[in-house]
Write a protein that holds these residues in place. Structure first.
Motif, PDB file in Angstrom:
ATOM      1  N   SER A 104       0.159  77.820  39.903  1.00  0.00           N
ATOM      2  CA  SER A 104       1.280  78.248  39.069  1.00  0.00           C
ATOM      3  C   SER A 104       0.896  78.150  37.598  1.00  0.00           C
ATOM      4  N   PRO A 105       1.227  79.177  36.784  1.00  0.00           N
ATOM      5  CA  PRO A 105       0.907  79.095  35.353  1.00  0.00           C
ATOM      6  C   PRO A 105       1.651  77.982  34.634  1.00  0.00           C
ATOM      7  N   GLU A 106       2.758  77.516  35.200  1.00  0.00           N
ATOM      8  CA  GLU A 106       3.486  76.398  34.602  1.00  0.00           C
ATOM      9  C   GLU A 106       2.776  75.071  34.830  1.00  0.00           C
ATOM     10  N   GLU A 107       1.855  75.048  35.786  1.00  0.00           N
ATOM     11  CA  GLU A 107       1.205  73.794  36.150  1.00  0.00           C
ATOM     12  C   GLU A 107      -0.298  73.772  35.855  1.00  0.00           C
ATOM     13  N   ALA A 108      -0.886  74.928  35.574  1.00  0.00           N
ATOM     14  CA  ALA A 108      -2.336  74.995  35.392  1.00  0.00           C
ATOM     15  C   ALA A 108      -2.692  75.878  34.211  1.00  0.00           C
ATOM     16  N   GLY A 109      -3.469  75.333  33.287  1.00  0.00           N
ATOM     17  CA  GLY A 109      -3.860  76.080  32.106  1.00  0.00           C
ATOM     18  C   GLY A 109      -4.697  77.308  32.427  1.00  0.00           C
ATOM     19  N   THR A 110      -5.582  77.211  33.437  1.00  0.00           N
ATOM     20  CA  THR A 110      -6.408  78.360  33.795  1.00  0.00           C
ATOM     21  C   THR A 110      -5.549  79.500  34.329  1.00  0.00           C
ATOM     22  N   ALA A 111      -4.518  79.180  35.101  1.00  0.00           N
ATOM     23  CA  ALA A 111      -3.623  80.211  35.617  1.00  0.00           C
ATOM     24  C   ALA A 111      -2.854  80.885  34.490  1.00  0.00           C
ATOM     25  N   GLN A 112      -2.464  80.111  33.467  1.00  0.00           N
ATOM     26  CA  GLN A 112      -1.774  80.694  32.322  1.00  0.00           C
ATOM     27  C   GLN A 112      -2.732  81.555  31.508  1.00  0.00           C
ATOM     28  N   TYR A 113      -3.952  81.072  31.317  1.00  0.00           N
ATOM     29  CA  TYR A 113      -4.964  81.855  30.592  1.00  0.00           C
ATOM     30  C   TYR A 113      -5.236  83.170  31.313  1.00  0.00           C
ATOM     31  N   PHE A 114      -5.389  83.125  32.628  1.00  0.00           N
ATOM     32  CA  PHE A 114      -5.647  84.311  33.430  1.00  0.00           C
ATOM     33  C   PHE A 114      -4.524  85.334  33.242  1.00  0.00           C
ATOM     34  N   LEU A 115      -3.301  84.846  33.233  1.00  0.00           N
ATOM     35  CA  LEU A 115      -2.134  85.712  33.056  1.00  0.00           C
ATOM     36  C   LEU A 115      -2.128  86.352  31.680  1.00  0.00           C
ATOM     37  N   ASP A 116      -2.371  85.549  30.656  1.00  0.00           N
ATOM     38  CA  ASP A 116      -2.280  86.027  29.270  1.00  0.00           C
ATOM     39  C   ASP A 116      -3.467  86.891  28.858  1.00  0.00           C
ATOM     40  N   SER A 117      -4.670  86.439  29.167  1.00  0.00           N
ATOM     41  CA  SER A 117      -5.870  87.047  28.587  1.00  0.00           C
ATOM     42  C   SER A 117      -6.589  88.028  29.504  1.00  0.00           C
ATOM     43  N   ILE A 118      -6.434  87.893  30.806  1.00  0.00           N
ATOM     44  CA  ILE A 118      -7.117  88.797  31.729  1.00  0.00           C
ATOM     45  C   ILE A 118      -6.157  89.841  32.291  1.00  0.00           C
ATOM     46  N   MET A 119      -4.968  89.404  32.720  1.00  0.00           N
ATOM     47  CA  MET A 119      -3.993  90.353  33.247  1.00  0.00           C
ATOM     48  C   MET A 119      -3.176  91.027  32.147  1.00  0.00           C
ATOM     49  N   ASP A 120      -3.043  90.335  31.004  1.00  0.00           N
ATOM     50  CA  ASP A 120      -2.299  90.873  29.867  1.00  0.00           C
ATOM     51  C   ASP A 120      -0.880  91.283  30.272  1.00  0.00           C
ATOM     52  N   THR A 121      -0.219  90.394  30.982  1.00  0.00           N
ATOM     53  CA  THR A 121       1.154  90.635  31.415  1.00  0.00           C
ATOM     54  C   THR A 121       1.906  89.316  31.432  1.00  0.00           C
ATOM     55  N   ASP A 122       3.195  89.373  31.637  1.00  0.00           N
ATOM     56  CA  ASP A 122       4.023  88.165  31.545  1.00  0.00           C
ATOM     57  C   ASP A 122       4.089  87.382  32.852  1.00  0.00           C
ATOM     58  N   THR A 123       3.990  88.075  33.971  1.00  0.00           N
ATOM     59  CA  THR A 123       4.179  87.402  35.255  1.00  0.00           C
ATOM     60  C   THR A 123       3.200  87.932  36.294  1.00  0.00           C
ATOM     61  N   TYR A 124       2.934  87.119  37.288  1.00  0.00           N
ATOM     62  CA  TYR A 124       2.140  87.562  38.420  1.00  0.00           C
ATOM     63  C   TYR A 124       3.000  88.443  39.320  1.00  0.00           C
ATOM     64  N   GLY A 125       2.322  89.245  40.145  1.00  0.00           N
ATOM     65  CA  GLY A 125       3.042  90.079  41.095  1.00  0.00           C
ATOM     66  C   GLY A 125       3.748  89.252  42.162  1.00  0.00           C
ATOM     67  N   GLU A 126       4.734  89.844  42.789  1.00  0.00           N
ATOM     68  CA  GLU A 126       5.481  89.136  43.827  1.00  0.00           C
ATOM     69  C   GLU A 126       4.617  88.826  45.045  1.00  0.00           C
ATOM     70  N   ASN A 127       3.481  89.484  45.139  1.00  0.00           N
ATOM     71  CA  ASN A 127       2.566  89.263  46.263  1.00  0.00           C
ATOM     72  C   ASN A 127       1.746  87.985  46.128  1.00  0.00           C
ATOM     73  N   VAL A 128       1.680  87.413  44.925  1.00  0.00           N
ATOM     74  CA  VAL A 128       0.810  86.262  44.685  1.00  0.00           C
ATOM     75  C   VAL A 128       1.404  85.004  45.311  1.00  0.00           C
ATOM     76  N   LEU A 129       0.570  84.269  46.012  1.00  0.00           N
ATOM     77  CA  LEU A 129       0.984  83.040  46.684  1.00  0.00           C
ATOM     78  C   LEU A 129       0.471  81.855  45.872  1.00  0.00           C
ATOM     79  N   PHE A 130       1.370  80.989  45.457  1.00  0.00           N
ATOM     80  CA  PHE A 130       0.985  79.862  44.604  1.00  0.00           C
ATOM     81  C   PHE A 130       0.637  78.643  45.440  1.00  0.00           C
TER      82      PHE A 130
END
Length: 212
Positions: free
Chosen positions: A63-89
């Motif tokens: 979860s991006p709320e719990e892991a810095g790498t997941a937040q970085y991946f969301l912000d800098s690689i996916m360039d979007t606000d949220t993961y898709g509904e298909n993603v399993l945390f």
């Protein structure tokens, strides 16, 4: 920080890469950054859409709320606000890797040192969007499994991380509270230690890439 009357200074100390773990039986030569984005936004849901086998994609992440790498991946690689509904945390990287090992269609990402030193999964090569055939491994070839891996651990691709040819890299920083007091002194002392020859050697031993 500005509201509290001080500034923050970032001092680069190391280079890290993001690696993506897939099942060793997934027959796919690599992924482009745009394909990774499509997976984690839910735009593609089957590996056959990416030239792989006819298998549903199970995309795992912390979860991006719990892991810095997941937040970085969301912000800098996916360039979007949220993961898709298909993603399993999942709660941690160990769980994520176990899910991939149990599911040929699974994929999970983490800091490269956490992925590359494994023997049972496969860190899939990655290419920049404009170079779809130029897949770069996050590990130093050859990839070793089984007894070979146990006898000689797989290591990160230091050359590709340092020169930027592997597209999923980032710098790691010491963030210093620049307020002229003891906090700043401690931060700068820590950065100085990490940037010393001994500190850079320890960074390499930890699986990251020294910058000096």
């Amino acid at each position: 920080a500005k509201q509290r009357g001080f500034t923050l200074e970032q001092i680069p100390a190391a280079i890290d890469g993001i690696a993506l773990a897939v099942h060793p039986d997934l027959d796919l030569p690599g992924l482009t950054v745009s394909q990774i984005q499509a997976i984690y936004t839910g735009q593609v849901i089957n590996w056959s859409e990416l030239g792989g086998p006819d298998l549903p994609i199970s995309a795992y992440s912390r979860s991006p709320e719990e892991a810095g790498t997941a937040q970085y991946f969301l912000d800098s690689i996916m360039d979007t606000d949220t993961y898709g509904e298909n993603v399993l945390f999942v709660g941690d990287t160990t769980t994520g890797l176990r899910q991939v090992l149990d599911n040929v269609g699974g994929i999970y990402f983490a800091s490269a040192p956490e992925i590359v030193n494994q023997c049972s999964i496969y860190p899939i090569p990655v290419a920049a969007q404009e170079q779809p055939e130029n897949f770069i491994t996050p590990f130093t070839a050859p990839w070793r499994t089984g007894r070979d891996c146990l006898e000689q651990e797989n290591t990160v691709n230091k050359v590709a991380f340092r020169d930027g040819s592997y597209p999923l890299t980032r710098r790691l920083f010491v963030v210093v509270k620049a307020e002229g007091g003891s906090d700043e002194a401690a931060g700068r002392a820590y950065a100085k230690m990490l940037l010393s020859s001994e500190g850079q050697a320890l960074i390499d031993q930890a699986g990251f890439i020294s910058i000096r």
